[in-house]
Design a protein around this motif. Sequence first.
Motif, PDB file in Angstrom:
ATOM      1  N   ALA A 100       0.828  -1.258   0.056  1.00 31.10           N
ATOM      2  CA  ALA A 100      -0.003  -0.104  -0.143  1.00 31.10           C
ATOM      3  C   ALA A 100       0.805   1.231   0.047  1.00 31.10           C
ATOM      4  O   ALA A 100       0.446   2.511  -0.477  1.00 31.10           O
ATOM      5  N   ASP A 101       1.882   1.242   0.787  1.00 33.55           N
ATOM      6  CA  ASP A 101       3.064   2.192   0.747  1.00 33.55           C
ATOM      7  C   ASP A 101       4.001   2.254  -0.721  1.00 33.55           C
ATOM      8  O   ASP A 101       4.667   3.152  -0.678  1.00 33.55           O
ATOM      9  N   ARG A 102       3.556   1.422  -1.489  1.00 32.40           N
ATOM     10  CA  ARG A 102       4.412   1.574  -2.741  1.00 32.40           C
ATOM     11  C   ARG A 102       5.936   1.291  -2.536  1.00 32.40           C
ATOM     12  O   ARG A 102       6.740   1.795  -3.174  1.00 32.40           O
ATOM     13  N   ARG A 103       6.165   0.273  -1.598  1.00 36.68           N
ATOM     14  CA  ARG A 103       7.543   0.026  -1.458  1.00 36.68           C
ATOM     15  C   ARG A 103       8.064  -0.868  -2.343  1.00 36.68           C
ATOM     16  O   ARG A 103       7.426  -1.953  -2.819  1.00 36.68           O
ATOM     17  N   ARG A 104       9.435  -0.640  -2.971  1.00 31.32           N
ATOM     18  CA  ARG A 104      10.073  -1.200  -3.916  1.00 31.32           C
ATOM     19  C   ARG A 104      10.850  -2.456  -3.478  1.00 31.32           C
ATOM     20  O   ARG A 104      10.606  -3.728  -4.240  1.00 31.32           O
ATOM     21  N   ILE A 105      11.045  -2.395  -2.046  1.00 30.00           N
ATOM     22  CA  ILE A 105      11.916  -3.672  -1.524  1.00 30.00           C
ATOM     23  C   ILE A 105      11.676  -3.706  -0.093  1.00 30.00           C
ATOM     24  O   ILE A 105      11.510  -2.450   0.568  1.00 30.00           O
ATOM     25  N   VAL A 106      11.335  -4.969   0.162  1.00 27.77           N
ATOM     26  CA  VAL A 106      11.220  -5.179   1.630  1.00 27.77           C
ATOM     27  C   VAL A 106      11.975  -6.337   2.121  1.00 27.77           C
ATOM     28  O   VAL A 106      12.172  -7.305   1.173  1.00 27.77           O
TER      29      VAL A 106
END
Length: 195
Positions: A100-106
């Motif tokens: 939802a936060d549009r993170r590219r990498i987790v």
Amino acid sequence: MIRIGLTGSIGMGKSTTAKMFAAEGVPVHDADATVHTLYAGRAAPLIEAAFPGTTVGGKVDRKRLSPHVLGNPEAMKRLEAIVHPLVRAEEQAFLDTARADRRRIVMMDIPLLFETGGDRRVEVSVVVSAAAEIQRQRVLARPDMTEERFEAILAKQMADAEKRRRAHFLIDTGMGMAPARRQVCAILKALAGCG
């Protein structure tokens, strides 16, 4: 979104390495921290029901739980059947938020990534490692750690050499903090996620 699975045997520097990724802006889900939270909350009554006398003040007391499960594969399976689904639910909530936060990498910090099949839930696996002598020194320096306990933990974990073989990326933590930090940034650059 690229999901990195971070793992490494006990004493290899996994937690410190996870903090380095977090310092680079990568959201990290720590399975161990999640278990600690669950032991102090939702999992406590379930564990008490399965293993009477293992909670104090509504929280799981690891010292009381340990004799019930260490060296007892059947009891360990019962404990894992309680805890693993709760951890997975927390992990999914973390991933949903990151998406939802549009993170590219987790990053998912998963102690037994390969042993539990967790590597199938990630696109990239990163293994932290160090020489066996360094590992032994680090672990035996911990409070309440014994040779016997260390050997029991090692027996449950996949051999370091096999983890290294399966890894997409390897971080050698035996050379100190600065080299490890450079290796972290190199991985993120390779994944197009480091500034």
